[in-house]
Motif scaffolding. Structure first.
Motif, PDB file in Angstrom:
ATOM      1  N   GLY A   1      55.981  -6.536  25.614  1.00  9.53           N
ATOM      2  CA  GLY A   1      55.257  -6.728  26.869  1.00  9.53           C
ATOM      3  C   GLY A   1      55.846  -5.846  27.965  1.00  9.53           C
ATOM      4  N   GLY A   2      55.803  -6.343  29.178  1.00  5.40           N
ATOM      5  CA  GLY A   2      56.362  -5.594  30.289  1.00  5.40           C
ATOM      6  C   GLY A   2      55.352  -4.787  31.071  1.00  5.40           C
ATOM      7  N   TRP A   3      54.178  -4.599  30.536  1.00  8.95           N
ATOM      8  CA  TRP A   3      53.120  -3.891  31.256  1.00  8.95           C
ATOM      9  C   TRP A   3      52.176  -4.912  31.866  1.00  8.95           C
ATOM     10  CZ3 TRP A   3      50.944   0.318  27.471  1.00  8.95           C
ATOM     11  CH2 TRP A   3      51.940   1.256  27.188  1.00  8.95           C
ATOM     12  N   ASP A   4      51.399  -4.466  32.793  1.00 12.68           N
ATOM     13  CA  ASP A   4      50.363  -5.307  33.371  1.00 12.68           C
ATOM     14  C   ASP A   4      49.431  -5.769  32.243  1.00 12.68           C
ATOM     15  OD1 ASP A   4      47.854  -6.121  34.672  1.00 12.68           O
ATOM     16  OD2 ASP A   4      48.757  -5.279  36.473  1.00 12.68           O
ATOM     17  N   PRO A   5      49.064  -7.042  32.218  1.00 12.75           N
ATOM     18  CA  PRO A   5      48.190  -7.552  31.150  1.00 12.75           C
ATOM     19  C   PRO A   5      46.855  -6.821  31.023  1.00 12.75           C
ATOM     20  CG  PRO A   5      49.133  -9.363  32.380  1.00 12.75           C
ATOM     21  CD  PRO A   5      49.517  -8.099  33.107  1.00 12.75           C
ATOM     22  N   VAL A   6      46.414  -6.149  32.060  1.00 11.69           N
ATOM     23  CA  VAL A   6      45.138  -5.439  32.008  1.00 11.69           C
ATOM     24  C   VAL A   6      45.147  -4.371  30.907  1.00 11.69           C
ATOM     25  CG1 VAL A   6      45.643  -3.633  33.710  1.00 11.69           C
ATOM     26  CG2 VAL A   6      43.318  -4.480  33.469  1.00 11.69           C
ATOM     27  N   TYR A   7      46.326  -3.881  30.528  1.00 11.22           N
ATOM     28  CA  TYR A   7      46.419  -2.851  29.489  1.00 11.22           C
ATOM     29  C   TYR A   7      46.352  -3.403  28.077  1.00 11.22           C
ATOM     30  CZ  TYR A   7      47.676   0.401  33.176  1.00 11.22           C
ATOM     31  OH  TYR A   7      47.661   1.174  34.296  1.00 11.22           O
ATOM     32  N   ARG A   8      46.296  -4.703  27.914  1.00  7.32           N
ATOM     33  CA  ARG A   8      46.197  -5.293  26.563  1.00  7.32           C
ATOM     34  C   ARG A   8      44.825  -5.049  25.953  1.00  7.32           C
ATOM     35  NH1 ARG A   8      49.162 -11.130  27.183  1.00  7.32           N
ATOM     36  NH2 ARG A   8      51.211 -10.263  27.610  1.00  7.32           N
ATOM     37  N   SER A   9      43.827  -4.935  26.781  1.00  8.99           N
ATOM     38  CA  SER A   9      42.457  -4.756  26.302  1.00  8.99           C
ATOM     39  C   SER A   9      41.796  -3.616  27.060  1.00  8.99           C
ATOM     40  CB  SER A   9      41.664  -6.049  26.505  1.00  8.99           C
ATOM     41  OG  SER A   9      40.315  -5.862  26.148  1.00  8.99           O
ATOM     42  N   VAL A  10      41.729  -2.455  26.417  1.00 11.73           N
ATOM     43  CA  VAL A  10      41.129  -1.268  27.027  1.00 11.73           C
ATOM     44  C   VAL A  10      40.051  -0.756  26.081  1.00 11.73           C
ATOM     45  CG1 VAL A  10      41.526   1.064  27.905  1.00 11.73           C
ATOM     46  CG2 VAL A  10      43.305  -0.689  28.187  1.00 11.73           C
ATOM     47  N   LEU A  11      38.846  -0.604  26.600  1.00  8.82           N
ATOM     48  CA  LEU A  11      37.740  -0.101  25.785  1.00  8.82           C
ATOM     49  C   LEU A  11      37.956   1.357  25.404  1.00  8.82           C
ATOM     50  CD1 LEU A  11      34.729  -1.609  27.761  1.00  8.82           C
ATOM     51  CD2 LEU A  11      35.858  -2.538  25.732  1.00  8.82           C
ATOM     52  N   ASP A  12      37.331   1.790  24.327  1.00  7.40           N
ATOM     53  CA  ASP A  12      37.424   3.187  23.909  1.00  7.40           C
ATOM     54  C   ASP A  12      36.759   4.072  24.961  1.00  7.40           C
ATOM     55  OD1 ASP A  12      37.857   5.133  21.431  1.00  7.40           O
ATOM     56  OD2 ASP A  12      35.968   5.631  22.424  1.00  7.40           O
ATOM     57  N   PRO A  13      37.456   5.085  25.458  1.00 13.57           N
ATOM     58  CA  PRO A  13      36.914   5.875  26.561  1.00 13.57           C
ATOM     59  C   PRO A  13      35.695   6.710  26.196  1.00 13.57           C
ATOM     60  CG  PRO A  13      38.917   6.885  25.741  1.00 13.57           C
ATOM     61  CD  PRO A  13      38.789   5.555  25.056  1.00 13.57           C
ATOM     62  N   LEU A  14      35.631   7.211  24.973  1.00 17.22           N
ATOM     63  CA  LEU A  14      34.497   8.059  24.607  1.00 17.22           C
ATOM     64  C   LEU A  14      33.238   7.248  24.357  1.00 17.22           C
ATOM     65  CD1 LEU A  14      36.410  10.602  22.403  1.00 17.22           C
ATOM     66  CD2 LEU A  14      35.765  10.795  24.801  1.00 17.22           C
ATOM     67  N   VAL A  15      33.390   6.058  23.812  1.00 19.25           N
ATOM     68  CA  VAL A  15      32.239   5.180  23.640  1.00 19.25           C
ATOM     69  C   VAL A  15      31.698   4.788  25.017  1.00 19.25           C
ATOM     70  CG1 VAL A  15      31.447   2.957  22.770  1.00 19.25           C
ATOM     71  CG2 VAL A  15      32.985   4.358  21.380  1.00 19.25           C
ATOM     72  N   VAL A  16      32.591   4.477  25.942  1.00 22.86           N
ATOM     73  CA  VAL A  16      32.156   4.135  27.305  1.00 22.86           C
ATOM     74  C   VAL A  16      31.464   5.328  27.954  1.00 22.86           C
ATOM     75  CG1 VAL A  16      32.905   3.443  29.615  1.00 22.86           C
ATOM     76  CG2 VAL A  16      33.878   2.322  27.605  1.00 22.86           C
ATOM     77  N   LEU A  17      31.983   6.539  27.755  1.00 23.61           N
ATOM     78  CA  LEU A  17      31.316   7.715  28.322  1.00 23.61           C
ATOM     79  C   LEU A  17      29.898   7.854  27.778  1.00 23.61           C
ATOM     80  CD1 LEU A  17      34.045  10.524  28.392  1.00 23.61           C
ATOM     81  CD2 LEU A  17      33.212   9.118  30.282  1.00 23.61           C
ATOM     82  N   GLY A  18      29.709   7.583  26.491  1.00 21.90           N
ATOM     83  CA  GLY A  18      28.359   7.623  25.918  1.00 21.90           C
ATOM     84  C   GLY A  18      27.450   6.596  26.568  1.00 21.90           C
ATOM     85  N   HIS A  19      27.989   5.416  26.805  1.00 23.33           N
ATOM     86  CA  HIS A  19      27.225   4.365  27.480  1.00 23.33           C
ATOM     87  C   HIS A  19      26.875   4.791  28.911  1.00 23.33           C
ATOM     88  CE1 HIS A  19      25.880   0.346  28.492  1.00 23.33           C
ATOM     89  NE2 HIS A  19      26.803   0.248  29.434  1.00 23.33           N
ATOM     90  N   LEU A  20      27.853   5.340  29.615  1.00 29.13           N
ATOM     91  CA  LEU A  20      27.617   5.801  30.979  1.00 29.13           C
ATOM     92  C   LEU A  20      26.577   6.921  31.017  1.00 29.13           C
ATOM     93  CD1 LEU A  20      31.287   5.854  32.323  1.00 29.13           C
ATOM     94  CD2 LEU A  20      29.485   4.222  32.942  1.00 29.13           C
ATOM     95  N   ALA A  21      26.625   7.807  30.024  1.00 30.06           N
ATOM     96  CA  ALA A  21      25.645   8.894  29.961  1.00 30.06           C
ATOM     97  C   ALA A  21      24.229   8.353  29.819  1.00 30.06           C
ATOM     98  CB  ALA A  21      25.969   9.828  28.795  1.00 30.06           C
ATOM     99  N   ALA A  22      24.093   7.244  29.097  1.00 26.78           N
ATOM    100  CA  ALA A  22      22.774   6.667  28.860  1.00 26.78           C
ATOM    101  C   ALA A  22      22.209   5.945  30.081  1.00 26.78           C
ATOM    102  CB  ALA A  22      22.833   5.703  27.674  1.00 26.78           C
ATOM    103  N   ILE A  23      23.078   5.458  30.957  1.00 27.65           N
ATOM    104  CA  ILE A  23      22.586   4.632  32.073  1.00 27.65           C
ATOM    105  C   ILE A  23      22.664   5.336  33.423  1.00 27.65           C
ATOM    106  CG2 ILE A  23      23.074   2.485  30.866  1.00 27.65           C
ATOM    107  CD1 ILE A  23      25.586   2.183  32.576  1.00 27.65           C
TER     108      ILE A  23
ATOM    109  N   LYS B   1      33.769  17.304  18.813  1.00 31.68           N
ATOM    110  CA  LYS B   1      32.418  16.884  18.418  1.00 31.68           C
ATOM    111  C   LYS B   1      31.952  15.708  19.275  1.00 31.68           C
ATOM    112  CE  LYS B   1      28.887  16.775  15.493  1.00 31.68           C
ATOM    113  NZ  LYS B   1      28.008  17.902  15.257  1.00 31.68           N
ATOM    114  N   GLN B   2      32.832  14.719  19.473  1.00 35.37           N
ATOM    115  CA  GLN B   2      32.471  13.555  20.291  1.00 35.37           C
ATOM    116  C   GLN B   2      32.158  13.970  21.729  1.00 35.37           C
ATOM    117  OE1 GLN B   2      36.076  11.312  19.347  1.00 35.37           O
ATOM    118  NE2 GLN B   2      34.747   9.642  18.682  1.00 35.37           N
TER     119      GLN B   2
END
Length: 120
Positions: A49-71, A94-95
């Motif tokens: 541990g030792g990090w802010d708990p927000v870093y325990r769950s981080v979405l994949d950045p490239l998948v999110v970029l694809g989602h953002l591109a669509a909306i 490629k991604q």
């Protein structure tokens, strides 16, 4: 000469990283004229541990970029930083080019690095 260009991080970590929140933030940012939205990559979390708990769950950045591109239609999309040692450079290229194509072309920026944590 243009004015100051302002961007900010999309909500990709912690409890606020939900499809509805991401979509709301992205659409509102574009509506308000922000220049860019950024994601980031966090692959590992230290066992001690030792990090802010927000870093325990981080979405994949490239998948999110694809989602953002669509909306979105105009706002630039970026990732800072992809931890390159964990990824195939060819597959990453490629991604990123796929997301850029799906975004209408010319909207994607990518930061490449080795991360900042000893674990990564």
């Amino acid at each position: 000469m243009g004015g100051v260009l302002i961007g900010f991080a999309a909500p990709v970590s912690g409890s606020w990283a939900t499809p509805d929140t991401i979509a709301h933030v992205a659409r509102r940012a574009e509506e308000l004229g922000y220049h860019e939205l950024w994601t980031f990559q966090r692959l590992l979390y230290p066992a001690a541990g030792g990090w802010d708990p927000v870093y325990r769950s981080v979405l994949d950045p490239l998948v999110v970029l694809g989602h953002l591109a669509a909306i979105t239609e105009r706002i630039r999309l970026g990732v800072a930083v992809v931890n390159l040692p964990f990824l195939s450079p060819t597959y990453l290229a490629k991604q990123l080019t796929t997301v850029d194509l799906l975004s209408g072309g010319g909207r994607v920026d990518a930061g490449l690095g080795i991360g900042w944590s000893a674990e990564e």
